[in-house]
Design a protein around this motif. Structure first.
Motif, PDB file in Angstrom:
ATOM      1  N   SER A 162       0.651  -1.015   0.169  1.00 36.76           N
ATOM      2  CA  SER A 162       0.293  -0.252   0.107  1.00 36.76           C
ATOM      3  C   SER A 162       0.805   1.337  -0.180  1.00 36.76           C
ATOM      4  O   SER A 162       1.744   0.946   0.440  1.00 36.76           O
ATOM      5  CB  SER A 162      -1.151  -0.144   1.548  1.00 36.76           C
ATOM      6  OG  SER A 162      -1.768   1.192   0.992  1.00 36.76           O
ATOM      7  N   LEU A 163       0.412   2.356  -1.176  1.00 36.39           N
ATOM      8  CA  LEU A 163       1.674   3.167  -0.892  1.00 36.39           C
ATOM      9  C   LEU A 163       0.705   4.507  -1.547  1.00 36.39           C
ATOM     10  O   LEU A 163      -0.194   4.698  -2.420  1.00 36.39           O
ATOM     11  CB  LEU A 163       2.360   3.522  -2.644  1.00 36.39           C
ATOM     12  CG  LEU A 163       3.351   4.131  -2.488  1.00 36.39           C
ATOM     13  CD1 LEU A 163       4.332   4.704  -0.834  1.00 36.39           C
ATOM     14  CD2 LEU A 163       3.920   3.894  -3.619  1.00 36.39           C
TER      15      LEU A 163
ATOM     16  N   VAL B 270       2.405   1.026   4.183  1.00 35.16           N
ATOM     17  CA  VAL B 270       2.847  -0.654   4.690  1.00 35.16           C
ATOM     18  C   VAL B 270       3.893  -1.294   3.414  1.00 35.16           C
ATOM     19  O   VAL B 270       3.472  -1.518   2.163  1.00 35.16           O
ATOM     20  CB  VAL B 270       0.993  -1.224   3.897  1.00 35.16           C
ATOM     21  CG1 VAL B 270       1.607  -2.729   5.100  1.00 35.16           C
ATOM     22  CG2 VAL B 270       0.519  -0.517   4.898  1.00 35.16           C
ATOM     23  N   VAL B 271       4.397  -2.237   4.355  1.00 37.65           N
ATOM     24  CA  VAL B 271       5.603  -3.096   3.694  1.00 37.65           C
ATOM     25  C   VAL B 271       5.141  -3.977   4.571  1.00 37.65           C
ATOM     26  O   VAL B 271       5.758  -4.307   5.728  1.00 37.65           O
ATOM     27  CB  VAL B 271       7.166  -2.409   4.372  1.00 37.65           C
ATOM     28  CG1 VAL B 271       7.972  -3.778   3.054  1.00 37.65           C
ATOM     29  CG2 VAL B 271       7.630  -1.079   3.146  1.00 37.65           C
ATOM     30  N   VAL B 272       5.456  -5.682   3.315  1.00 35.85           N
ATOM     31  CA  VAL B 272       4.997  -6.333   4.161  1.00 35.85           C
ATOM     32  C   VAL B 272       6.639  -7.344   4.264  1.00 35.85           C
ATOM     33  O   VAL B 272       6.840  -7.819   2.794  1.00 35.85           O
ATOM     34  CB  VAL B 272       3.562  -7.224   3.644  1.00 35.85           C
ATOM     35  CG1 VAL B 272       3.223  -8.582   3.940  1.00 35.85           C
ATOM     36  CG2 VAL B 272       2.294  -6.662   3.509  1.00 35.85           C
ATOM     37  N   ASP B 273       6.935  -8.146   5.078  1.00 44.68           N
ATOM     38  CA  ASP B 273       7.750  -8.406   5.362  1.00 44.68           C
ATOM     39  C   ASP B 273       7.987  -9.975   4.510  1.00 44.68           C
ATOM     40  O   ASP B 273       6.017 -10.269   4.592  1.00 44.68           O
ATOM     41  CB  ASP B 273       9.092  -8.740   6.547  1.00 44.68           C
ATOM     42  CG  ASP B 273       8.011  -9.550   7.438  1.00 44.68           C
ATOM     43  OD1 ASP B 273       6.999 -10.108   7.684  1.00 44.68           O
ATOM     44  OD2 ASP B 273       8.762  -9.418   8.603  1.00 44.68           O
ATOM     45  N   GLY B 274       9.310 -11.064   4.365  1.00 47.30           N
ATOM     46  CA  GLY B 274       8.767 -12.377   4.157  1.00 47.30           C
ATOM     47  C   GLY B 274       8.072 -13.248   4.894  1.00 47.30           C
ATOM     48  O   GLY B 274       8.168 -14.516   4.414  1.00 47.30           O
ATOM     49  N   GLU B 275       7.867 -13.032   6.469  1.00 47.31           N
ATOM     50  CA  GLU B 275       6.923 -13.646   6.915  1.00 47.31           C
ATOM     51  C   GLU B 275       5.438 -13.193   7.170  1.00 47.31           C
ATOM     52  O   GLU B 275       5.474 -13.173   8.079  1.00 47.31           O
ATOM     53  CB  GLU B 275       7.730 -13.345   8.330  1.00 47.31           C
ATOM     54  CG  GLU B 275       8.434 -13.874   8.491  1.00 47.31           C
ATOM     55  CD  GLU B 275       9.595 -13.568   9.955  1.00 47.31           C
ATOM     56  OE1 GLU B 275       8.490 -13.730  10.997  1.00 47.31           O
ATOM     57  OE2 GLU B 275      10.655 -13.266  10.376  1.00 47.31           O
TER      58      GLU B 275
ATOM     59  N   GLY C 276       2.884  -6.753   7.929  1.00 45.99           N
ATOM     60  CA  GLY C 276       2.940  -5.493   7.751  1.00 45.99           C
ATOM     61  C   GLY C 276       2.897  -4.847   8.174  1.00 45.99           C
ATOM     62  O   GLY C 276       2.201  -5.076   9.289  1.00 45.99           O
ATOM     63  N   VAL C 277       3.756  -3.997   8.378  1.00 49.39           N
ATOM     64  CA  VAL C 277       4.015  -3.083   8.821  1.00 49.39           C
ATOM     65  C   VAL C 277       3.932  -1.006   8.196  1.00 49.39           C
ATOM     66  O   VAL C 277       4.073  -1.331   7.340  1.00 49.39           O
ATOM     67  CB  VAL C 277       5.112  -2.619   9.212  1.00 49.39           C
ATOM     68  CG1 VAL C 277       6.041  -1.630   9.718  1.00 49.39           C
ATOM     69  CG2 VAL C 277       6.507  -3.867   9.863  1.00 49.39           C
ATOM     70  N   LEU C 278       2.111  -1.225   8.955  1.00 53.87           N
ATOM     71  CA  LEU C 278       1.979   0.783   8.467  1.00 53.87           C
ATOM     72  C   LEU C 278       2.563   2.079   8.645  1.00 53.87           C
ATOM     73  O   LEU C 278       3.521   1.725  10.392  1.00 53.87           O
ATOM     74  CB  LEU C 278       1.104   0.936   8.999  1.00 53.87           C
ATOM     75  CG  LEU C 278       0.388   2.182   8.724  1.00 53.87           C
ATOM     76  CD1 LEU C 278      -0.145   2.798   7.491  1.00 53.87           C
ATOM     77  CD2 LEU C 278      -1.200   2.779   9.302  1.00 53.87           C
TER      78      LEU C 278
ATOM     79  N   LYS D  93       3.785   0.992  -5.535  1.00 52.04           N
ATOM     80  CA  LYS D  93       3.184   0.056  -5.030  1.00 52.04           C
ATOM     81  C   LYS D  93       4.192  -1.173  -5.788  1.00 52.04           C
ATOM     82  O   LYS D  93       3.841  -1.198  -6.463  1.00 52.04           O
ATOM     83  CB  LYS D  93       1.546   0.222  -4.869  1.00 52.04           C
ATOM     84  CG  LYS D  93       0.706  -0.642  -4.583  1.00 52.04           C
ATOM     85  CD  LYS D  93      -0.515  -0.928  -4.782  1.00 52.04           C
ATOM     86  CE  LYS D  93      -0.791  -1.489  -3.876  1.00 52.04           C
ATOM     87  NZ  LYS D  93      -2.434  -1.700  -4.034  1.00 52.04           N
ATOM     88  N   GLY D  94       4.290  -2.190  -4.722  1.00 49.51           N
ATOM     89  CA  GLY D  94       4.466  -3.793  -5.888  1.00 49.51           C
ATOM     90  C   GLY D  94       6.311  -3.805  -5.632  1.00 49.51           C
ATOM     91  O   GLY D  94       6.244  -4.383  -6.236  1.00 49.51           O
ATOM     92  N   ASP D  95       7.112  -2.589  -5.143  1.00 49.94           N
ATOM     93  CA  ASP D  95       8.500  -2.707  -5.022  1.00 49.94           C
ATOM     94  C   ASP D  95       8.220  -3.318  -3.975  1.00 49.94           C
ATOM     95  O   ASP D  95       7.761  -3.404  -2.451  1.00 49.94           O
ATOM     96  CB  ASP D  95       8.763  -1.277  -5.599  1.00 49.94           C
ATOM     97  CG  ASP D  95       8.948  -0.353  -6.370  1.00 49.94           C
ATOM     98  OD1 ASP D  95       8.524  -0.973  -7.460  1.00 49.94           O
ATOM     99  OD2 ASP D  95       8.953   0.567  -6.700  1.00 49.94           O
ATOM    100  N   THR D  96       9.887  -4.151  -4.056  1.00 54.31           N
ATOM    101  CA  THR D  96      10.536  -4.338  -3.525  1.00 54.31           C
ATOM    102  C   THR D  96      11.281  -4.108  -2.583  1.00 54.31           C
ATOM    103  O   THR D  96      12.385  -2.936  -3.602  1.00 54.31           O
ATOM    104  CB  THR D  96      11.046  -5.799  -3.626  1.00 54.31           C
ATOM    105  OG1 THR D  96      10.331  -6.613  -4.384  1.00 54.31           O
ATOM    106  CG2 THR D  96      12.008  -6.571  -2.578  1.00 54.31           C
TER     107      THR D  96
END
Length: 149
Positions: free
Chosen positions: A53-54, A60-65, A68-70, A91-94
């Motif tokens: 989300s951007l 919001v960045v979602v990690d490999g586990e 999600g961190v806002l 949005k969608g970038d790693t």
């Protein structure tokens, strides 16, 4: 365990001090908040992951586990319509922890009559799943805010 780091420099004040009941009541999730240094800055990714989300005022960045961190840049800043914010990624970038996400000026947010306080929230978490949550300390961008077990 996921380590969540500060997306910007400032003073950690805790969620309870956020001037918005949705954040101060941890309705979005547990975490902490930063009263940022009032100078132009770049908010950076608090974890490695995918930007799901951007918006100019929040991401919001979602990690490999799957955590999600806002990061929310200021309170009621959606009302500014993106003015004073420059999105640096898509949005969608790693991203890697510390990668630039949004350039903004907390002092301009204050001048517009909004709070510059920045909640950093663990989405869909419980308060018990966060450990070593920072409070009442000055942080630099990249300093640890909390760990998520």
């Amino acid at each position: 365990m996921t380590t969540v780091t500060s997306p910007l420099a400032g003073r950690v004040i805790g969620l309870a001090a956020v001037p918005d009941p949705v954040f101060s009541g941890a309705m979005v999730g547990p975490g902490t908040a930063i009263d940022p240094v009032l100078e132009p800055t770049v908010a950076v990714a608090p974890v490695d992951g995918i930007v799901v989300s951007l918006h100019p005022h929040a991401f919001v960045v979602v990690d490999g586990e799957g955590h999600g961190v806002l990061t929310h840049l200021g309170i009621d800043t959606v009302q500014l319509g993106g003015e004073g914010f420059e999105v640096l990624i898509n949005k969608g970038d790693t991203v890697r922890r510390g990668d630039p996400v949004v350039r903004w000026d907390p002092a301009a947010v204050v001048a517009a009559g909004k709070s510059p306080v920045c909640p950093v929230v663990a989405l869909e978490a419980t308060a018990e799943s966060l450990v070593d949550v920072s409070a009442d300390v000055d942080v630099k961008s990249g300093d640890t805010l909390f760990s998520w077990t």
